[in-house]
Motif scaffolding. Structure first.
Motif, PDB file in Angstrom:
ATOM      1  N   GLU A  78       0.811  -1.215   0.000  1.00 25.27           N
ATOM      2  CA  GLU A  78       0.000   0.000   0.000  1.00 25.27           C
ATOM      3  C   GLU A  78       0.849   1.272   0.000  1.00 25.27           C
ATOM      4  O   GLU A  78       0.497   2.254  -0.655  1.00 25.27           O
ATOM      5  N   ALA A  80       0.424   4.060  -2.843  1.00 24.29           N
ATOM      6  CA  ALA A  80       0.018   5.412  -2.459  1.00 24.29           C
ATOM      7  C   ALA A  80       1.003   6.449  -2.988  1.00 24.29           C
ATOM      8  O   ALA A  80       0.606   7.536  -3.434  1.00 24.29           O
ATOM      9  N   LEU A 107      -6.017   0.046  -0.729  1.00 26.22           N
ATOM     10  CA  LEU A 107      -5.486   0.221  -2.082  1.00 26.22           C
ATOM     11  C   LEU A 107      -5.137  -1.112  -2.727  1.00 26.22           C
ATOM     12  O   LEU A 107      -5.187  -1.253  -3.945  1.00 26.22           O
TER      13      LEU A 107
END
Length: 230
Positions: free
Chosen positions: A118, A122, A161
């Protein structure tokens, strides 16, 4: 459902040329606007020639972060690894300057890999471009019909995500890691790269809203372009 038109090409070579040109333009524009660009690449045999072309093209690759729309939960040395594919075909030549954010982590469990991934995803988003294939069953990334993580994967408000997608019947055959709809639509451009009449028919005809790809086609977060050749 207002769908983007299918942009048809007379040959796969023309398709690959056009896809590479559109992607490099989107990434270059994103870098100019934001100082960096993320690129979520897909796996499979169809995009490899696109990556071969991208690797030779001039772009601000040192400001691009490449990640994956999804990957099998296997090491990069495995023949089925999307990371391995991208490292062999894209992250070479000019594009070797790009940073890479993996989904698979050696020694971590499937869920641990998803959580560890993640941070890199990100950092790559919002994406300048996302490249996706579409399955005959309407799946994209590793969000398959019938998957126990499909609802969370398609939830536009999920905080996740990356998800750990278990193997299932009839697909996927082995556990996978997948970006969510929420992650993938944080993008300037989503390109659907498709070949064959069956997939053209799927995308041109009435689409069952329950199919995962319907979520991509009906959203208004990111521009969608569909590039196709037989």
């Amino acid at each position: 459902m207002n769908r983007p038109p299918i942009e048809a090409f007379s040959s796969r070579e023309d398709l690959y040329d056009a896809a590479a040109s559109v992607l490099v333009s989107a990434l270059t524009t994103a870098v100019a606007e934001r100082g960096q660009a993320g690129f979520a690449a897909t796996g499979g045999t169809t995009p490899a020639p696109v990556y071969d072309r991208l690797a030779t093209m001039t772009a601000p690759w040192d400001k691009v972060v490449v990640t994956l729309s999804d990957d099998r939960f296997v090491p990069p040395s495995h023949a089925g690894s999307n990371e391995g594919l991208v490292r062999r075909h894209l992250l070479v030549g000019e594009a070797a300057k790009a940073e890479f954010a993996p989904l698979y982590f050696e020694g971590a469990s499937q869920e641990e890999s998803a959580l560890k991934a993640e941070e890199g995803v990100a950092a790559a988003s919002p994406f300048g471009a996302v490249l996706l294939g579409v399955g005959a069953d309407g799946h994209f990334a590793s969000l398959f019909p019938g998957s126990p993580v499909l609802a969370q994967g398609l939830d536009p408000e999920t905080h996740r995500l990356v998800l750990a997608a278990p193997a299932g019947h009839p697909a996927p055959d082995i556990p996978r890691l997948s970006l969510t709809f929420a992650a993938l639509t944080r993008a300037d451009l989503i390109m659907l790269l498709v070949t064959g009449e069956a997939k053209r028919a799927l995308l041109e005809g009435p689409i069952d809203p329950a199919l995962p790809v319907a979520s991509i086609l009906k959203q208004d977060r990111a521009m969608v372009r569909i590039l196709w050749a037989e």
